[in-house]
Motif scaffolding. Sequence first.
Motif, PDB file in Angstrom:
ATOM      1  N   GLY A   1     117.238  52.961  89.523  1.00  0.00           N
ATOM      2  CA  GLY A   1     117.030  53.818  88.360  1.00  0.00           C
ATOM      3  C   GLY A   1     118.166  54.776  88.058  1.00  0.00           C
ATOM      4  N   CYS A   2     119.207  54.788  88.895  1.00  0.00           N
ATOM      5  CA  CYS A   2     120.295  55.753  88.678  1.00  0.00           C
ATOM      6  C   CYS A   2     121.285  55.308  87.601  1.00  0.00           C
TER       7      CYS A   2
ATOM      8  N   VAL B   1     114.187  62.675  87.220  1.00  0.00           N
ATOM      9  CA  VAL B   1     114.948  61.852  86.268  1.00  0.00           C
ATOM     10  C   VAL B   1     114.891  60.388  86.683  1.00  0.00           C
ATOM     11  N   LEU B   2     115.082  60.128  87.965  1.00  0.00           N
ATOM     12  CA  LEU B   2     115.054  58.753  88.462  1.00  0.00           C
ATOM     13  C   LEU B   2     113.683  58.103  88.241  1.00  0.00           C
TER      14      LEU B   2
ATOM     15  N   ARG C   1     113.130  57.227  84.597  1.00  0.00           N
ATOM     16  CA  ARG C   1     113.896  56.038  84.221  1.00  0.00           C
ATOM     17  C   ARG C   1     113.231  54.767  84.733  1.00  0.00           C
ATOM     18  N   MET C   2     112.788  54.798  85.982  1.00  0.00           N
ATOM     19  CA  MET C   2     112.167  53.605  86.560  1.00  0.00           C
ATOM     20  C   MET C   2     110.856  53.259  85.849  1.00  0.00           C
ATOM     21  N   GLU C   3     110.081  54.267  85.524  1.00  0.00           N
ATOM     22  CA  GLU C   3     108.804  54.025  84.857  1.00  0.00           C
ATOM     23  C   GLU C   3     108.999  53.546  83.427  1.00  0.00           C
ATOM     24  N   GLY C   4     110.125  53.878  82.825  1.00  0.00           N
ATOM     25  CA  GLY C   4     110.380  53.501  81.435  1.00  0.00           C
ATOM     26  C   GLY C   4     111.043  52.155  81.253  1.00  0.00           C
ATOM     27  N   ARG C   5     111.404  51.489  82.319  1.00  0.00           N
ATOM     28  CA  ARG C   5     112.105  50.210  82.164  1.00  0.00           C
ATOM     29  C   ARG C   5     111.146  49.042  82.374  1.00  0.00           C
TER      30      ARG C   5
ATOM     31  N   VAL D   1     131.010  61.173  93.708  1.00  0.00           N
ATOM     32  CA  VAL D   1     129.603  61.365  93.382  1.00  0.00           C
ATOM     33  C   VAL D   1     129.536  61.915  91.966  1.00  0.00           C
ATOM     34  N   LEU D   2     128.750  61.259  91.113  1.00  0.00           N
ATOM     35  CA  LEU D   2     128.613  61.674  89.711  1.00  0.00           C
ATOM     36  C   LEU D   2     127.155  61.950  89.391  1.00  0.00           C
ATOM     37  N   ASP D   3     126.919  62.983  88.604  1.00  0.00           N
ATOM     38  CA  ASP D   3     125.574  63.406  88.215  1.00  0.00           C
ATOM     39  C   ASP D   3     125.106  62.595  87.016  1.00  0.00           C
ATOM     40  N   ILE D   4     123.984  61.881  87.183  1.00  0.00           N
ATOM     41  CA  ILE D   4     123.495  60.981  86.142  1.00  0.00           C
ATOM     42  C   ILE D   4     122.925  61.692  84.922  1.00  0.00           C
ATOM     43  N   SER D   5     122.928  63.020  84.933  1.00  0.00           N
ATOM     44  CA  SER D   5     122.480  63.726  83.729  1.00  0.00           C
ATOM     45  C   SER D   5     123.514  63.589  82.608  1.00  0.00           C
TER      46      SER D   5
END
Length: 168
Positions: A5-6, A100-101, A104-108, A136-140
């Motif tokens: 989900g990232c 957030v993760l 995303r997972m629930e929406g796919r 390391v990058l922030d998925i926001s």
Amino acid sequence: MGVSGCGKTTVGERLGQELGLAFIDGDSLHPAENVAKMTAGTPLNDADRAPWLAAVGRELAGSPGGLVIACSALKRHYRDAIRAQAPEVFFVHLAGSREVLAARMEGRTGHFMPAGLLDSQLATLEKLGADELGVVLDISAPPKILVGAAVVRLEDQRAGQRRSGARR
């Protein structure tokens, strides 16, 4: 790299395009038994992951011009297994909050990994060590920004390797 989900596939595809490299979704390299376990909501163990990590390493090692692969690589020793075959691999760790993760997972749709395994993945995740090549990058941030940041860090790494190689 990162938990489900990232955005590994989204960012990986775009990163490959930006760099002019092929992209492989590491999920496609899982043996059928692994997919069946995850689909059933059963977390993979290290023995399950071993052939998959070997396949990821082989793909990277077999692409001397470069390749972008989406792969969770949650533990240090998983990344070590990949590095054993592809020593110069550069990891882009896409990190974000559980909320957030999960959203995303629930929406796919159409993905075998159930949202119920997120906590297991987060518990397994070991952050990149200071001695590991990567960022390391922030998925926001939007995918375009993530890709740009990954390219900058990768180019910085390559420039550093060229400079240190020139001194030898």
